[in-house]
Design an enzyme around this catalytic site. Structure first.
Site: not given
Ligand SMILES: C[S@@+](CC[C@H](N)C(=O)[O-])C[C@H]1O[C@@H](n2cnc3c(N)ncnc32)[C@H](O)[C@@H]1O
Length: 227
Positions: A58, A83, A132, A166, A206-209
């Protein structure tokens, strides 16, 4: 206080047997429990999971809700959440420990480096969950050709790759990238998953979803394979 809390989590996480961390992106070194260096590339099953089950990644896992949710549905598979954010991984790894999910581990690294930590064909499925969208910086999006080429190096034949997001912009961008490649076949392309029925995998939130759904956003999903 919040900072102290974070530092305590980071210190505690160094003793976790289900977390492996890369502290220096210039060196492809992983540190596991109690500061032990471990070379997991090509060896995740042998040295960590101690079985021959398929490995599912993941990417952008945050707190790892997908890894934990899928691990409960599929005890015969191994899941690794990836992550860079330590506090989020701490949460996911703590939950996995509390729920006795021995088929879940976490890899803390920048995803730019992820190919350094897996051997050829070591991974049989990838989920990219609400990454992101980096609308202002294409090179950081996790579905650029450069990232796809990295994933291709370590997935097995027929491995499913799946993006749940999203972000309509990231969804459209990814469709374009995939359509431009000759080595990819799109198997599922859904611009609004909750318009119809979702299966038990897609139903994991997920949290963000949850945040995006509360804002009334649509959730999109693309599933593809390298051919
Ligand atoms: C918007 S959050 C989504 C987290 C989780 N999947 C959720 O849906 O709740 C995006 C995650 O991607 C990680 N992330 C983004 N770019 C990354 C990268 N290049 N390497 C490692 N982690 C990354 C960020 O640290 C963050 O925790």
């Amino acid at each position: 206080m919040a900072r102290l809390n974070k530092l305590m989590k980071f210190a505690e996480m160094r003793s976790f047997s289900n977390v492996f961390q890369n502290f220096d992106p210039r060196e492809p070194k992983l540190i596991g429990a109690n500061n032990r260096e471990i070379d997991l590339k090509g060896n995740w099953n042998k040295l960590h999971f101690h079985n021959n089950n398929p490995i599912v990644l993941e990417l952008a896992c945050g707190r790892g809700e997908y890894s934990l949710g899928l691990a409960k549905l599929y005890p015969g598979k191994n899941f690794i959440g990836v992550d860079i954010k330590g506090a989020r991984i701490w949460r996911g790894a703590t939950n996995a420990k509390e729920e006795n999910l021995h088929n879940v581990a976490f890899l803390r690294t920048r995803i730019e480096q992820v190919d350094l930590f897996f051997g050829p064909e070591e991974v049989s499925e990838i989920w990219i969950t609400f990454p992101d969208p980096f609308l202002g910086k294409e090179s950081r999006r996790l579905t650029t050709n450069k990232f796809l080429d990295k994933y291709k190096q370590f997935v097995s034949k027929g491995a499913l790759l799946q993006l749940k997001t999203d972000s309509i912009d990231l969804y459209e961008y990814t469709r374009e990238v995939l359509a431009s490649r000759k080595d990819v076949q799109i198997l599922v392309d859904n611009a609004d998953i909750y318009k119809g029925e979702v299966n038990e995998q897609l139903a994991i939130k997920t949290y963000y979803e949850r945040k995006h759904l509360a804002e009334g956003k649509k959730i999109t999903y693309i599933q593809f394979v390298f051919i």
